[in-house]
Design an enzyme around this catalytic site. Structure first.
Site, PDB file in Angstrom:
ATOM      1  N   THR A  86      43.173  31.846  45.573  1.00  0.00           N
ATOM      2  CA  THR A  86      43.127  33.182  45.977  1.00  0.00           C
ATOM      3  C   THR A  86      42.040  33.518  47.037  1.00  0.00           C
ATOM      4  O   THR A  86      40.874  32.679  46.838  1.00  0.00           O
ATOM      5  CB  THR A  86      43.210  34.556  44.900  1.00  0.00           C
ATOM      6  OG1 THR A  86      43.023  34.334  44.205  1.00  0.00           O
ATOM      7  CG2 THR A  86      45.055  34.561  44.346  1.00  0.00           C
ATOM      8  N   VAL A  88      38.673  35.532  47.266  1.00  0.00           N
ATOM      9  CA  VAL A  88      37.780  36.324  46.870  1.00  0.00           C
ATOM     10  C   VAL A  88      37.291  35.624  45.985  1.00  0.00           C
ATOM     11  O   VAL A  88      36.314  34.782  45.541  1.00  0.00           O
ATOM     12  CB  VAL A  88      37.990  37.465  45.873  1.00  0.00           C
ATOM     13  CG1 VAL A  88      36.287  37.725  45.421  1.00  0.00           C
ATOM     14  CG2 VAL A  88      37.736  38.653  47.266  1.00  0.00           C
ATOM     15  N   CYS A  89      38.115  34.541  44.869  1.00  0.00           N
ATOM     16  CA  CYS A  89      38.170  34.414  44.115  1.00  0.00           C
ATOM     17  C   CYS A  89      37.399  33.041  44.030  1.00  0.00           C
ATOM     18  O   CYS A  89      36.395  32.032  43.502  1.00  0.00           O
ATOM     19  CB  CYS A  89      39.530  34.166  43.392  1.00  0.00           C
ATOM     20  SG  CYS A  89      40.296  35.172  42.200  1.00  0.00           S
ATOM     21  N   SER A  90      37.649  31.945  45.261  1.00  0.00           N
ATOM     22  CA  SER A  90      38.035  30.562  45.691  1.00  0.00           C
ATOM     23  C   SER A  90      36.168  30.927  46.732  1.00  0.00           C
ATOM     24  O   SER A  90      35.727  30.061  47.224  1.00  0.00           O
ATOM     25  CB  SER A  90      38.777  30.342  46.599  1.00  0.00           C
ATOM     26  OG  SER A  90      40.570  29.949  46.307  1.00  0.00           O
ATOM     27  N   VAL A  94      34.477  31.859  42.308  1.00  0.00           N
ATOM     28  CA  VAL A  94      33.759  30.719  41.489  1.00  0.00           C
ATOM     29  C   VAL A  94      32.254  30.520  42.228  1.00  0.00           C
ATOM     30  O   VAL A  94      31.371  29.722  41.759  1.00  0.00           O
ATOM     31  CB  VAL A  94      34.330  29.709  41.995  1.00  0.00           C
ATOM     32  CG1 VAL A  94      33.974  28.071  41.588  1.00  0.00           C
ATOM     33  CG2 VAL A  94      35.825  30.168  41.059  1.00  0.00           C
TER      34      VAL A  94
END
Length: 201
Positions: A86, A88-90, A94
């Site tokens: 997804t 923001v996560c990617s 992280v």
């Protein structure tokens, strides 16, 4: 005329989705997990699944990792996010930990852990795509039981994700939560990033 209506409708739909992701964001209480909480006691009988290939899963007989093995006797930074692959996560969450891994190690952190409501095979592929496996340990919470136990679960069906988790981070010493940051909404990235928690350790 028709295209203008479609543009307005599309814009409205996107706004509705973003608004829905933020519903209840500031009214949620995090009674189960707080500074001073023992992470292992707060989620009894819960285990996580270390990121791996399917073949590795088979050869390990689909083994899981007990929370005490992750936290006890260690200094751990852990962050949770809604899901692999997804936005923001990617693009932000992280990388904020991967790019600062040397700084975490310099502060005596034994491990930096990412946990998400995904199976360990999806997480493994995602971690490899982000070239982050050497820096960060990835664990799956395949049925969401870890986040439910901590009351950090979140229904993101509006984004076609189903039951997922809040976006959060914590610094844990010997199982005890020393620092906890929870975003007001899963789409936010204000308090749970690597740079923020580095300054809190």
């Amino acid at each position: 005329m028709a295209s203008a209506i479609l543009r307005r409708t599309g814009s409205s739909a996107v706004k509705s989705m973003v608004d829905a992701l933020r519903i209840g964001a500031s009214s949620r209480s995090y009674a189960k997990l707080s500074v001073g909480t023992d992470m292992v006691s707060a989620a009894p009988d819960v285990s996580l699944q270390k990121a791996r290939t399917w073949d590795e899963g088979v050869s390990s007989k689909f083994s899981t990792t007990a929370l005490k093995d992750i936290f006890k006797g260690k200094k751990v930074v852990i962050f949770g996010l809604p899901g692999a692959y997804t936005g923001v996560c990617s693009q932000q969450h992280v990388p904020s930990y991967k790019n600062n891994i040397d700084k975490f190690k310099a502060k005596g952190i034994d491990s930096v852990i990412c946990v998400a409501v995904n199976d360990p095979y999806v997480l493994n592929g995602w971690a490899e795509k982000l070239q982050a496996k050497d820096a960060i340990e990835f664990y799956g919470d395949f049925d969401g039981s870890f986040h439910k136990s901590l009351e950090l679960d979140k229904d993101l069906s509006v984004a076609l994700l189903g039951p997922r988790s809040q976006r959060w981070s914590a610094y844990v010493e010997d199982g005890k939560v020393k620092v906890l940051n929870v975003e007001e909404a899963p789409s936010d990235f204000k308090v749970s990033g690597g740079e923020v928690i580095l300054g809190q350790i």
